[in-house]
Design a protein around this motif. Structure first.
Motif, PDB file in Angstrom:
ATOM      1  N   PRO A  18       0.788  -1.244   0.000  1.00 18.75           N
ATOM      2  CA  PRO A  18       0.000   0.000   0.000  1.00 18.75           C
ATOM      3  C   PRO A  18       0.814   1.286   0.000  1.00 18.75           C
ATOM      4  O   PRO A  18       0.426   2.269  -0.645  1.00 18.75           O
ATOM      5  N   ARG A  19       1.928   1.311   0.708  1.00 22.30           N
ATOM      6  CA  ARG A  19       2.745   2.532   0.763  1.00 22.30           C
ATOM      7  C   ARG A  19       3.274   2.927  -0.613  1.00 22.30           C
ATOM      8  O   ARG A  19       3.637   4.090  -0.827  1.00 22.30           O
ATOM      9  N   SER A  20       3.327   1.969  -1.528  1.00 25.92           N
ATOM     10  CA  SER A  20       4.013   2.193  -2.795  1.00 25.92           C
ATOM     11  C   SER A  20       3.133   1.986  -4.024  1.00 25.92           C
ATOM     12  O   SER A  20       3.664   1.923  -5.138  1.00 25.92           O
ATOM     13  N   PHE A  21       1.828   1.891  -3.861  1.00 31.27           N
ATOM     14  CA  PHE A  21       0.990   1.599  -5.019  1.00 31.27           C
ATOM     15  C   PHE A  21       0.484   2.878  -5.687  1.00 31.27           C
ATOM     16  O   PHE A  21       0.736   3.110  -6.862  1.00 31.27           O
ATOM     17  N   GLN A  22      -0.230   3.709  -4.946  1.00 32.92           N
ATOM     18  CA  GLN A  22      -0.723   4.986  -5.489  1.00 32.92           C
ATOM     19  C   GLN A  22      -1.045   5.925  -4.344  1.00 32.92           C
ATOM     20  O   GLN A  22      -1.791   5.579  -3.430  1.00 32.92           O
ATOM     21  N   ASP A  23      -0.476   7.115  -4.408  1.00 35.24           N
ATOM     22  CA  ASP A  23      -0.743   8.159  -3.413  1.00 35.24           C
ATOM     23  C   ASP A  23      -1.827   9.084  -3.946  1.00 35.24           C
ATOM     24  O   ASP A  23      -1.702   9.625  -5.042  1.00 35.24           O
ATOM     25  N   SER A  24      -2.883   9.280  -3.173  1.00 37.15           N
ATOM     26  CA  SER A  24      -3.999  10.120  -3.624  1.00 37.15           C
ATOM     27  C   SER A  24      -3.993  11.522  -3.022  1.00 37.15           C
ATOM     28  O   SER A  24      -4.736  12.396  -3.482  1.00 37.15           O
ATOM     29  N   ASN A  25      -3.158  11.776  -1.990  1.00 36.08           N
ATOM     30  CA  ASN A  25      -3.235  13.077  -1.305  1.00 36.08           C
ATOM     31  C   ASN A  25      -1.933  13.862  -1.311  1.00 36.08           C
ATOM     32  O   ASN A  25      -1.813  14.890  -0.639  1.00 36.08           O
ATOM     33  N   GLY A  26      -0.930  13.386  -2.039  1.00 36.73           N
ATOM     34  CA  GLY A  26       0.293  14.154  -2.225  1.00 36.73           C
ATOM     35  C   GLY A  26       1.279  14.123  -1.084  1.00 36.73           C
ATOM     36  O   GLY A  26       2.222  14.921  -1.066  1.00 36.73           O
ATOM     37  N   ASP A  27       1.110  13.190  -0.123  1.00 36.29           N
ATOM     38  CA  ASP A  27       2.071  13.129   0.983  1.00 36.29           C
ATOM     39  C   ASP A  27       3.238  12.192   0.699  1.00 36.29           C
ATOM     40  O   ASP A  27       4.104  12.001   1.551  1.00 36.29           O
ATOM     41  N   ASP A  31      -1.966   5.073  -0.453  1.00 30.54           N
ATOM     42  CA  ASP A  31      -3.083   4.990   0.479  1.00 30.54           C
ATOM     43  C   ASP A  31      -4.249   4.224  -0.141  1.00 30.54           C
ATOM     44  O   ASP A  31      -4.195   3.794  -1.307  1.00 30.54           O
ATOM     45  N   LEU A  32      -5.298   4.030   0.643  1.00 31.56           N
ATOM     46  CA  LEU A  32      -6.446   3.235   0.202  1.00 31.56           C
ATOM     47  C   LEU A  32      -7.184   3.881  -0.968  1.00 31.56           C
ATOM     48  O   LEU A  32      -7.609   3.189  -1.902  1.00 31.56           O
ATOM     49  N   ASN A  33      -7.344   5.189  -0.939  1.00 32.15           N
ATOM     50  CA  ASN A  33      -8.021   5.847  -2.049  1.00 32.15           C
ATOM     51  C   ASN A  33      -7.212   5.709  -3.337  1.00 32.15           C
ATOM     52  O   ASN A  33      -7.774   5.608  -4.434  1.00 32.15           O
ATOM     53  N   GLY A  34      -5.904   5.713  -3.202  1.00 27.25           N
ATOM     54  CA  GLY A  34      -5.054   5.485  -4.361  1.00 27.25           C
ATOM     55  C   GLY A  34      -5.229   4.081  -4.921  1.00 27.25           C
ATOM     56  O   GLY A  34      -5.276   3.877  -6.141  1.00 27.25           O
ATOM     57  N   ILE A  35      -5.325   3.096  -4.029  1.00 23.50           N
ATOM     58  CA  ILE A  35      -5.568   1.716  -4.459  1.00 23.50           C
ATOM     59  C   ILE A  35      -6.893   1.633  -5.212  1.00 23.50           C
ATOM     60  O   ILE A  35      -6.977   1.027  -6.283  1.00 23.50           O
ATOM     61  N   THR A  71      -8.138  -3.314  14.738  1.00 24.74           N
ATOM     62  CA  THR A  71      -9.468  -3.100  14.160  1.00 24.74           C
ATOM     63  C   THR A  71      -9.660  -1.666  13.655  1.00 24.74           C
ATOM     64  O   THR A  71     -10.761  -1.124  13.674  1.00 24.74           O
ATOM     65  N   ASP A  72      -8.572  -1.067  13.199  1.00 25.38           N
ATOM     66  CA  ASP A  72      -8.691   0.261  12.605  1.00 25.38           C
ATOM     67  C   ASP A  72      -7.593   0.429  11.558  1.00 25.38           C
ATOM     68  O   ASP A  72      -6.600  -0.313  11.543  1.00 25.38           O
ATOM     69  N   ILE A  73      -7.777   1.428  10.699  1.00 26.42           N
ATOM     70  CA  ILE A  73      -6.847   1.727   9.626  1.00 26.42           C
ATOM     71  C   ILE A  73      -5.860   2.787  10.085  1.00 26.42           C
ATOM     72  O   ILE A  73      -6.240   3.767  10.747  1.00 26.42           O
ATOM     73  N   ASP A  74      -4.588   2.620   9.744  1.00 24.50           N
ATOM     74  CA  ASP A  74      -3.618   3.652  10.076  1.00 24.50           C
ATOM     75  C   ASP A  74      -3.930   4.919   9.277  1.00 24.50           C
ATOM     76  O   ASP A  74      -4.218   4.841   8.073  1.00 24.50           O
ATOM     77  N   PRO A  75      -3.893   6.085   9.911  1.00 28.94           N
ATOM     78  CA  PRO A  75      -4.208   7.334   9.204  1.00 28.94           C
ATOM     79  C   PRO A  75      -3.355   7.566   7.960  1.00 28.94           C
ATOM     80  O   PRO A  75      -3.775   8.278   7.041  1.00 28.94           O
ATOM     81  N   THR A  76      -2.167   6.969   7.933  1.00 25.94           N
ATOM     82  CA  THR A  76      -1.328   7.067   6.740  1.00 25.94           C
ATOM     83  C   THR A  76      -2.069   6.590   5.494  1.00 25.94           C
ATOM     84  O   THR A  76      -1.907   7.143   4.403  1.00 25.94           O
ATOM     85  N   PHE A  77      -2.899   5.561   5.687  1.00 28.36           N
ATOM     86  CA  PHE A  77      -3.575   4.929   4.555  1.00 28.36           C
ATOM     87  C   PHE A  77      -5.018   5.392   4.378  1.00 28.36           C
ATOM     88  O   PHE A  77      -5.626   5.133   3.342  1.00 28.36           O
ATOM     89  N   GLY A  78      -5.592   6.036   5.384  1.00 30.18           N
ATOM     90  CA  GLY A  78      -6.965   6.515   5.258  1.00 30.18           C
ATOM     91  C   GLY A  78      -7.816   6.130   6.447  1.00 30.18           C
ATOM     92  O   GLY A  78      -7.347   6.117   7.589  1.00 30.18           O
ATOM     93  N   LEU A  80     -11.564   3.778   7.887  1.00 31.48           N
ATOM     94  CA  LEU A  80     -12.407   2.601   7.663  1.00 31.48           C
ATOM     95  C   LEU A  80     -13.393   2.848   6.525  1.00 31.48           C
ATOM     96  O   LEU A  80     -13.705   1.940   5.744  1.00 31.48           O
ATOM     97  N   ALA A  81     -13.880   4.072   6.411  1.00 28.07           N
ATOM     98  CA  ALA A  81     -14.790   4.397   5.306  1.00 28.07           C
ATOM     99  C   ALA A  81     -14.078   4.260   3.962  1.00 28.07           C
ATOM    100  O   ALA A  81     -14.654   3.761   2.981  1.00 28.07           O
ATOM    101  N   ASP A  82     -12.813   4.681   3.906  1.00 26.24           N
ATOM    102  CA  ASP A  82     -12.023   4.510   2.675  1.00 26.24           C
ATOM    103  C   ASP A  82     -11.856   3.023   2.362  1.00 26.24           C
ATOM    104  O   ASP A  82     -11.911   2.609   1.198  1.00 26.24           O
ATOM    105  N   PHE A  83     -11.628   2.239   3.411  1.00 25.16           N
ATOM    106  CA  PHE A  83     -11.475   0.792   3.241  1.00 25.16           C
ATOM    107  C   PHE A  83     -12.759   0.181   2.689  1.00 25.16           C
ATOM    108  O   PHE A  83     -12.719  -0.647   1.762  1.00 25.16           O
ATOM    109  N   ASP A  84     -13.883   0.581   3.247  1.00 25.26           N
ATOM    110  CA  ASP A  84     -15.169   0.044   2.776  1.00 25.26           C
ATOM    111  C   ASP A  84     -15.404   0.388   1.310  1.00 25.26           C
ATOM    112  O   ASP A  84     -15.891  -0.444   0.538  1.00 25.26           O
ATOM    113  N   ARG A  85     -15.053   1.608   0.914  1.00 26.86           N
ATOM    114  CA  ARG A  85     -15.219   2.006  -0.493  1.00 26.86           C
ATOM    115  C   ARG A  85     -14.309   1.186  -1.401  1.00 26.86           C
ATOM    116  O   ARG A  85     -14.703   0.803  -2.513  1.00 26.86           O
TER     117      ARG A  85
END
Length: 547
Positions: A18-27, A31-35, A71-78, A80-85
């Motif tokens: 995930p860290r290396s697939f697609q960045d969606s927010n420019g940091d 992240d998950l939205n990039g995936i 049971t939660d997503i690291d903020p680096t990646f987004g 839980l709502a991003d995960f569900d999407r």
């Protein structure tokens, strides 16, 4: 069990780091939205499932393999709502979603460990592996950490050592405590209820330790000369690989069986009898499939590949393997096996055809479909604790973890608008997705053709394997009595005579003249079987049937 429930048998899973697939927010970090944005690439590629390396809350001492909240997503990646999407979009595209589950240990920042380390009487005092020192104050035994040094760390408040198979920041859970097992199963249920299709189980043979804390003996196969990591000088009879692992796997399987069409694949980290253990771990109601590092090393010859397949299915006819040539822990195979290729592209295409013709399930690592190579990093560019500890004998794992290159003409390869967390260098930027799409001679299109053939061929997905006794470097086998597969695993030309096969369905670097098949360097051919097949090694003149 229905065919739909057994989607995993013969499937192809694509590993996303995930860290290396697609960045969606420019940091600069994927992240998950990039995936979610890039999922159409994977659907078009033709894989069945995606596996996400850890995305849970973590201080990132080991890039997410040190979990502080299961049971939660690291903020680096987004979120839980991003995960569900992401899951919803993947399922819409026909892709299954598997997540990495790190159960053997937690982060030292996990609240349970923070409580456990304070006192021998705390409610979580027995949730991790604690032991008294020897009379001289030294650790209780000779167990070593994978990342170097003793596997024991002193805790002053308890006046005891705690056990860590990996980093000091990754204390091992005490699986001999039933409450630990129950709680870990509850975290798996959380994600199953959220709609994931399965788990990739990190270090699945590390869960239990020997209660008596007996010393691990020396590895009788190793020389006395120290290796870059002394961990591999031991035969790990007691620090892992305990029989209780199998019982816990049955509990995990019982949980998954409460849901439709879910699957588990385990990582077998073991230098001894790994193929036999893969069979043990996948026989009966345990794991659905398992993989080891047997095809993730330097060996690249016909005898090696044949031995892994034959040993597994002979020893565990009721089990099921997963095979991979690259992942986030090893040097990318196009670089690792470079001396066996006439060119990087030729080797990449041949490796794709070979891997995707093997009996079992398959895992591809991100960028593999582009023929991506290992990134040569300098010490100051490293983040991986393995590389930082063992440089220069081992440069760590960052070289295979650099960002995905989507467009060679875009800033940062189209991965991010910000500075990537690891650098994208010119050799990697040249192997980008945009430059290979619809170019029929590209590695990407070669992968697409081979994935399409596997998807449409039941013989390639689940058919049994029959090998032919050809000489090195030629590997030849039949799958399911329907497909003949022939590979020249060298940068020199070779030829064989074949009988009973039609013209190639997929091939590269071959010429067919009647029953003579000339294999140019790294040439291969997959052919429909029309009659009883045979392969003649020109150096032996005898027609040899499948063994």
């Amino acid at each position: 069990m229905s065919g739909q429930d057994e989607w995993w048998r013969g499937s192809v899973t694509y590993q996303i780091y995930p860290r290396s697939f697609q960045d969606s927010n420019g940091d600069g970090i994927g992240d998950l939205n990039g995936i979610t944005e890039r999922l159409p690439h994977l659907a078009d590629l033709g894989v069945d499932a995606i596996w996400l390396s850890p995305i849970f809350t973590s201080p990132m001492a080991d890039m997410g393999y040190d979990v502080s909240n299961y049971t939660d997503i690291d903020p680096t990646f987004g979120t839980l709502a991003d995960f569900d999407r992401m899951i919803a979009r993947a399922h819409q595209l026909g892709l299954k979603v598997i997540i990495d589950q790190v159960l053997s240990h937690s982060s030292s920042q996990h609240p349970f460990f923070q409580e456990s380390r304070t006192s021998r009487d705390s409610p979580k005092s027995d949730w991790y592996v604690w032991a008294d020192p020897k009379a001289d104050g030294s650790p209780p035994n000779n167990w070593l950490s994978v990342f170097g040094g003793p596997a024991w760390q002193w805790e002053t408040r308890r006046k005891q050592y705690y056990f860590h198979n990996f980093l000091v920041e990754q204390p091992d859970f005490n699986f001999h405590n039933p409450d630990v097992q129950d709680w870990l199963l509850s975290t798996m249920k959380f994600w199953l209820d959220r709609g994931i299709d399965g788990f990739r189980l990190d270090t699945v043979n590390f869960y239990f330790h020997d209660k008596l804390l007996r010393d691990d003996p020396a590895d009788f196969r190793r020389k006395a000369v120290p290796e870059w990591n002394p961990y591999w000088m031991k035969y790990h009879l007691f620090s892992k690989n305990q029989p209780e692992n199998l019982v816990f796997l049955e509990r995990m399987r019982a949980l998954l069986d409460q849901y439709d069409a879910r699957a588990m694949v385990g990582e077998m980290g073991e230098a001894h009898h790994a193929i036999r253990m893969m069979g043990e771990y996948t026989t009966g109601k345990r794991l659905h499939k398992c993989y080891s590092f047997e095809m993730l090393g330097d060996a690249f010859d016909a005898a090696h590949f044949r031995k892994q397949i034959e040993d597994f299915f002979t020893g565990a006819p009721g089990g099921w393997p997963t095979w991979a040539f690259s992942n986030h822990d090893v040097v990318r195979h196009v670089s690792r096996w470079a001396k066996h290729g006439i060119s990087q592209d030729a080797l990449a295409k041949q490796a794709a055809a070979l891997l995707l013709s093997l009996q079992g399930s398959i895992c591809l690592y991100q960028g593999e479909e582009l023929g991506q190579t290992e990134t040569d990093l300098e010490y100051h560019e490293l983040i991986d604790p393995q590389g930082l500890r063992f440089w220069p004998d081992n440069k760590g794992r960052d070289g295979c973890r650099t960002p995905m290159v989507w467009d060679g003409n875009a800033p940062n390869g189209g991965f991010s608008t910000g500075k990537p967390w690891l650098p994208i260098k010119a050799p990697q930027a040249s192997r980008n997705a945009a430059g290979q799409i619809d170019w029929q001679d590209s590695v990407l299109e070669s992968y697409r053709r081979m994935l399409k053939l596997r998807r449409e061929s039941e013989a390639l997905r689940t058919g049994k394997t029959e090998f032919f006794d050809t000489s090195e470097p030629v590997l030849a086998f039949a799958r399911g009595g329907e497909m003949l597969c022939v590979f020249n695993l060298s940068p020199q030309s070779n030829s064989v005579r074949i009988q009973g096969a039609g013209m190639p369905c997929v091939s590269e670097g071959t010429e067919r003249d009647g029953d003579l098949l000339k294999l140019h360097p790294n040439g291969f051919a997959l052919m429909q079987i029309l009659a009883t097949p045979a392969v003649m090694d020109l150096r032996e003149l005898d027609t040899l049937g499948a063994q």
